[in-house]
Design a protein around this motif. Structure first.
Motif, mmCIF file in Angstrom:
data_model
loop_
_atom_site.group_PDB
_atom_site.id
_atom_site.type_symbol
_atom_site.label_atom_id
_atom_site.label_comp_id
_atom_site.label_asym_id
_atom_site.label_seq_id
_atom_site.Cartn_x
_atom_site.Cartn_y
_atom_site.Cartn_z
ATOM 1 N N LYS A 27 48.893 44.291 5.021
ATOM 2 C CA LYS A 27 48.337 45.430 4.283
ATOM 3 C C LYS A 27 48.092 46.610 5.224
ATOM 4 C CE LYS A 27 46.048 42.623 0.736
ATOM 5 N NZ LYS A 27 44.741 42.138 0.206
ATOM 6 N N LYS A 28 47.591 46.314 6.413
ATOM 7 C CA LYS A 28 47.343 47.390 7.385
ATOM 8 C C LYS A 28 48.649 48.068 7.792
ATOM 9 C CE LYS A 28 43.310 45.408 9.723
ATOM 10 N NZ LYS A 28 42.864 44.885 11.023
ATOM 11 N N VAL A 29 49.660 47.251 8.062
ATOM 12 C CA VAL A 29 50.945 47.820 8.459
ATOM 13 C C VAL A 29 51.535 48.642 7.317
ATOM 14 C CG1 VAL A 29 53.333 47.244 9.059
ATOM 15 C CG2 VAL A 29 51.443 46.085 10.196
ATOM 16 N N GLY A 30 51.390 48.151 6.086
ATOM 17 C CA GLY A 30 51.874 48.904 4.942
ATOM 18 C C GLY A 30 51.204 50.256 4.832
ATOM 19 N N ALA A 31 49.894 50.284 5.024
ATOM 20 C CA ALA A 31 49.160 51.546 4.971
ATOM 21 C C ALA A 31 49.578 52.471 6.105
ATOM 22 C CB ALA A 31 47.654 51.262 5.051
ATOM 23 N N TYR A 32 49.816 51.879 7.284
ATOM 24 C CA TYR A 32 50.250 52.681 8.447
ATOM 25 C C TYR A 32 51.619 53.299 8.180
ATOM 26 C CZ TYR A 32 51.773 53.747 13.203
ATOM 27 O OH TYR A 32 52.251 54.377 14.324
ATOM 28 N N ARG A 33 52.530 52.501 7.630
ATOM 29 C CA ARG A 33 53.871 53.014 7.337
ATOM 30 C C ARG A 33 53.817 54.116 6.282
ATOM 31 N NH1 ARG A 33 58.020 50.431 9.419
ATOM 32 N NH2 ARG A 33 57.829 48.308 10.208
ATOM 33 N N ALA A 34 52.946 53.965 5.276
ATOM 34 C CA ALA A 34 52.823 54.979 4.235
ATOM 35 C C ALA A 34 52.328 56.299 4.820
ATOM 36 C CB ALA A 34 51.861 54.490 3.145
ATOM 37 N N GLU A 35 51.516 56.202 5.861
ATOM 38 C CA GLU A 35 50.964 57.405 6.486
ATOM 39 C C GLU A 35 51.953 58.036 7.464
ATOM 40 O OE1 GLU A 35 47.297 56.669 8.450
ATOM 41 O OE2 GLU A 35 47.300 58.586 9.511
ATOM 42 N N GLY A 77 57.612 52.297 13.886
ATOM 43 C CA GLY A 77 58.627 51.424 14.463
ATOM 44 C C GLY A 77 58.939 50.236 13.571
ATOM 45 N N ASP A 78 60.055 49.559 13.901
ATOM 46 C CA ASP A 78 60.430 48.369 13.147
ATOM 47 C C ASP A 78 59.521 47.205 13.528
ATOM 48 O OD1 ASP A 78 62.516 49.673 11.947
ATOM 49 O OD2 ASP A 78 63.944 49.139 13.523
ATOM 50 N N MET A 79 59.335 46.299 12.586
ATOM 51 C CA MET A 79 58.567 45.104 12.888
ATOM 52 C C MET A 79 58.848 44.010 11.872
ATOM 53 S SD MET A 79 54.631 45.073 11.813
ATOM 54 C CE MET A 79 54.728 43.351 12.304
ATOM 55 N N VAL A 80 58.489 42.775 12.244
ATOM 56 C CA VAL A 80 58.668 41.643 11.358
ATOM 57 C C VAL A 80 57.479 40.697 11.537
ATOM 58 C CG1 VAL A 80 60.021 40.367 13.080
ATOM 59 C CG2 VAL A 80 60.271 39.822 10.655
ATOM 60 N N PHE A 81 57.065 40.068 10.449
ATOM 61 C CA PHE A 81 56.018 39.043 10.500
ATOM 62 C C PHE A 81 56.658 37.659 10.409
ATOM 63 C CE2 PHE A 81 53.381 42.597 8.987
ATOM 64 C CZ PHE A 81 52.256 42.439 9.798
ATOM 65 N N LEU A 82 56.177 36.738 11.220
ATOM 66 C CA LEU A 82 56.639 35.353 11.174
ATOM 67 C C LEU A 82 55.435 34.443 10.984
ATOM 68 C CD1 LEU A 82 59.125 35.349 14.225
ATOM 69 C CD2 LEU A 82 59.687 35.612 11.804
ATOM 70 N N GLU A 83 55.419 33.682 9.881
ATOM 71 C CA GLU A 83 54.334 32.715 9.678
ATOM 72 C C GLU A 83 54.689 31.439 10.428
ATOM 73 O OE1 GLU A 83 53.029 32.252 5.632
ATOM 74 O OE2 GLU A 83 52.230 30.249 6.052
ATOM 75 N N MET A 84 54.179 31.307 11.619
ATOM 76 C CA MET A 84 54.511 30.167 12.470
ATOM 77 C C MET A 84 53.469 30.025 13.561
ATOM 78 S SD MET A 84 57.670 31.870 14.662
ATOM 79 C CE MET A 84 57.433 31.006 16.223
ATOM 80 N N GLY A 85 53.377 28.815 14.112
ATOM 81 C CA GLY A 85 52.467 28.562 15.217
ATOM 82 C C GLY A 85 53.214 28.483 16.534
ATOM 83 N N VAL A 86 52.465 28.259 17.618
ATOM 84 C CA VAL A 86 53.096 28.235 18.935
ATOM 85 C C VAL A 86 54.057 27.049 19.076
ATOM 86 C CG1 VAL A 86 51.182 29.460 20.047
ATOM 87 C CG2 VAL A 86 51.160 26.963 19.941
ATOM 88 N N ALA A 87 53.877 26.003 18.276
ATOM 89 C CA ALA A 87 54.769 24.849 18.352
ATOM 90 C C ALA A 87 56.192 25.187 17.938
ATOM 91 C CB ALA A 87 54.242 23.711 17.476
ATOM 92 N N GLU A 88 56.349 26.334 17.267
ATOM 93 C CA GLU A 88 57.682 26.744 16.807
ATOM 94 C C GLU A 88 58.278 27.858 17.666
ATOM 95 O OE1 GLU A 88 57.393 26.680 12.136
ATOM 96 O OE2 GLU A 88 55.423 27.099 13.030
ATOM 97 N N MET A 89 57.696 28.107 18.838
ATOM 98 C CA MET A 89 58.170 29.208 19.674
ATOM 99 C C MET A 89 59.563 28.957 20.244
ATOM 100 S SD MET A 89 54.752 30.529 21.701
ATOM 101 C CE MET A 89 55.657 31.823 22.578
ATOM 102 N N ASP A 90 60.031 27.706 20.191
ATOM 103 C CA ASP A 90 61.383 27.452 20.703
ATOM 104 C C ASP A 90 62.447 28.126 19.852
ATOM 105 O OD1 ASP A 90 60.792 25.810 18.598
ATOM 106 O OD2 ASP A 90 61.807 24.051 19.406
ATOM 107 N N ASP A 91 62.062 28.637 18.668
ATOM 108 C CA ASP A 91 63.016 29.366 17.825
ATOM 109 C C ASP A 91 63.189 30.818 18.271
ATOM 110 O OD1 ASP A 91 63.417 27.163 16.214
ATOM 111 O OD2 ASP A 91 61.833 27.717 14.783
#
Length: 223
Positions: A82-90, A96-110
């Motif tokens: 939501k914060k990023v959405g508000a920032y982009r609207a402003e 800049g470009d960005m992406v969210f990944l729902e993952m923990g450190v156990a999946e960092m090998d990806d």
């Protein structure tokens, strides 16, 4: 800053997390995050480990970073989105470009090897076990480019007998309260500097706050 143990309670109410942390730290956390992210340059590829509600993520975006924000807590990440959405609207296309990944450190090998100029983390490593911390730091070394930078702001045990005694007096009851409410708690990271160095990362600077219970650490991947 031993009151960071209470952030577990605040995480159960993500919409109030930022306001609560700001109150608990008397604004010092904002200043620490501003200093850490001031090292990010426009165009840097940045990974935010345990982005939470996006405090570091937004700062990295504002500095022109291309950000990947990862967190295992979807409720906290929703606040960040939501914060990023508000920032982009402003800001519009300048954001800049960005992406969210729902993952923990156990999946960092990806994550891509040598793909990031900066890896950053705020109040995340203190939630990890020793094994998880070692695993995550190993992958930080792998995914950073040569001379890439690691930025950490987190809770650590203070140095000196008297400081540690005062710290424990404050922390133990807070930790007990937090466990009663959330059935979990945080743990200050012992020997953070040596752990980072063991991952073949060269420490550039360390800054402690207050009685020494919070550390800003900057390190680089060796050539």
């Amino acid at each position: 800053m031993s009151t960071y143990v209470l952030m577990k309670i605040l995480e159960s109410s993500p919409d109030r997390y930022d306001r609560g942390i700001r109150f608990l730290t008397l604004g010092q956390l904002d200043e620490a995050y501003d200093r850490l992210t001031s090292h990010i340059r426009p165009g840097d590829r940045v990974l935010d480990i345990g982005c939470g509600t996006g405090a570091l993520t937004l700062r990295a975006l504002a500095r022109g970073g291309v950000v990947t924000a990862m967190d295992i807590n979807p409720a906290m990440m929703d606040v960040a989105k939501k914060k990023v959405g508000a920032y982009r609207a402003e800001i519009g296309e300048a954001a800049g470009d960005m992406v969210f990944l729902e993952m923990g450190v156990a999946e960092m090998d990806d994550l891509e090897t040598g793909g990031y100029n900066v890896v950053m983390s705020g109040l995340c490593f203190s939630e990890l076990t020793d094994d998880e911390t070692a695993y995550a730091l190993g992958h930080v070394h792998r995914i950073l480019k040569n001379r890439g930078m690691l930025l950490i702001g987190d809770e650590v045990p203070p140095g000196g007998i008297f400081r540690r005694f005062f710290y424990m007096l404050v922390r133990i009851p807070l930790a007990a309260l937090t466990y009663l409410v959330t059935q979990t708690t945080t743990g200050a990271i012992k020997n953070l500097e040596s752990r980072v160095a063991s991952a073949n990362l060269e420490i550039e600077s360390v800054r402690r706050h207050g009685i020494g219970g919070f550390m800003e650490l900057i390190a680089r991947k060796r050539d």
